[in-house]
Design an enzyme around this catalytic site. Structure first.
Site, PDB file in Angstrom:
ATOM      1  N   HIS A 167       0.828  -1.217   0.000  1.00  0.00           N
ATOM      2  CA  HIS A 167       0.000   0.000   0.000  1.00  0.00           C
ATOM      3  C   HIS A 167       0.869   1.278   0.000  1.00  0.00           C
ATOM      4  CE1 HIS A 167      -3.702  -2.232   0.933  1.00  0.00           C
ATOM      5  NE2 HIS A 167      -3.114  -2.792   1.973  1.00  0.00           N
TER       6      HIS A 167
HETATM    7  O1  RIB Z   1      -5.059   0.327   4.505  1.00  0.00           O
HETATM    8  C1  RIB Z   1      -3.658   0.304   4.381  1.00  0.00           C
HETATM    9  C2  RIB Z   1      -3.026   1.383   5.192  1.00  0.00           C
HETATM   10  O2  RIB Z   1      -3.302   1.180   6.571  1.00  0.00           O
HETATM   11  C3  RIB Z   1      -1.488   1.359   5.084  1.00  0.00           C
HETATM   12  O3  RIB Z   1      -0.987   2.660   5.253  1.00  0.00           O
HETATM   13  C4  RIB Z   1      -1.084   0.501   6.236  1.00  0.00           C
HETATM   14  O4  RIB Z   1       0.235   0.803   6.706  1.00  0.00           O
HETATM   15  C5  RIB Z   1      -2.093   0.909   7.251  1.00  0.00           C
HETATM   16  O5  RIB Z   1      -1.630   2.091   7.884  1.00  0.00           O
END
Ligand code: RIB
Ligand code: CA
Length: 303
Positions: free
Chosen positions: A238
């Site tokens: 992500h």
């Molecule tokens: O949904 C994914 C996000 O939430 C990413 O930034 C992960 O590190 C969590 O913080």
């Protein structure tokens, strides 16, 4: 470009910080820590630990410990591990945070680097909302805010409606999307296309024993969580995908959409179109293989 990452390390945050360090296009000038995957004290400690492992030092400013309007917050340790970096049980305090809040550091850096600073927010948006409230000029001083968060035409990950960063502080996120600031939103529509497999992590460890080996080690816990929720092919990078949107937006497909965040009920944290809001560039797709391959290539370059 000059970059600050607002972060809650966090397994995929660690990958994003390592990637930013490895990108010649990026001059990483600081990290700001937020609650989210971890308590904020763990986020700032982990940020300093990761920088030390990477062999560089940047200011780390600690920020919000709680979502707007809340008096308590408990991280989802089942996703990133009890200390935020997978199975690692003991993480040393290396160095210390600067004596400036995350919001104060963000607004000062935006003013000192007027029109040049990109902020990549990969945590709940509380620090960003605080910076907007602290200095009305922050919105015009920053070059761009690139957010890992939200889900536009995609289901949520922490609930069927909401992505975790937005869900963890819906009020702050809504304030950010209401502000007149250049925003790219890199949500699940894009980041669920950038999955790293166990084989990818094994390759990183093989070709980059130190940094790749660390990333493989901390990702085992994260891979297991995704398997437990039925994502069998790997784990999404992500936050690293949001870093790539800072340097290579041409490999993403964006739609210009005004956004608001649902603030209550079962859909709390859902990001929905609202044409009364300033336009945001929402990523609806990314060249997933390109992103994964570039991430791996840059991490291997770190050794
Ligand atoms: O949904 C994914 C996000 O939430 C990413 O930034 C992960 O590190 C969590 O913080
Ligand atoms: Ca994160």
């Amino acid at each position: 470009m000059k970059l600050i990452i607002d972060t809650d390390p966090g397994v995929d945050d660690a990958m994003a910080i390592a990637l930013a360090h490895a990108m010649p296009e990026i001059d990483l000038i600081g990290l700001t820590a937020c609650f989210g995957n971890t308590f904020v004290s763990q986020s700032s400690r982990n940020a300093r630990y990761i920088c030390d492992l990477l062999g560089f030092a940047v200011p780390v400013a600690e920020g919000a410990s709680l979502p707007y309007g809340e008096t308590d917050y408990v991280p989802s340790a089942n996703v990133h591990g009890p200390e935020g970096l997978g199975n690692i049980e003991t993480i040393s305090q290396i160095g210390k945070n600067i004596d400036e809040s995350a919001a104060a550091f963000l607004v000062r850096m935006a003013a000192e680097h007027k029109g040049e600073l990109v902020v990549c927010a990969v945590a709940p948006l509380t620090n960003i909302a605080d910076a907007l409230a602290l200095d009305p000029a922050f919105a015009s001083n920053v070059k761009e805010l690139v957010i890992m968060g939200g889900a536009y035409q995609h289901n949520g990950n922490i609930t069927p409606y909401a992505e975790a960063n937005i869900f963890h502080d819906a009020k702050a996120a809504d304030a950010v999307f209401a502000a007149d600031i250049p925003i790219k939103m890199i949500g699940l529509d894009a980041t669920m296309l950038t999955l790293l497999t166990p084989h990818d992590f094994h390759e990183l460890a093989l070709h980059a024993p130190k940094i790749g080996g660390f990333i493989e080690h901390i990702s085992k816990f994260y891979l297991e969580f995704y398997r437990s929720v039925g994502v069998m092919t790997g784990c999404p990078m992500h936050d690293a995908t949001a870093v790539l949107a800072c340097t290579h937006p041409e490999n993403f497909t964006f739609e210009e959409v005004g956004l608001r965040v649902v603030l209550d009920g079962k859909e709390i944290g859902q990001t929905i179109a609202d044409d009364t809001r300033p336009r945001v560039q929402v990523a609806v797709s990314v060249a997933g293989k390109w992103a994964v391959d570039l991430f791996k290539e840059r991490i291997v370059s770190l050794g």
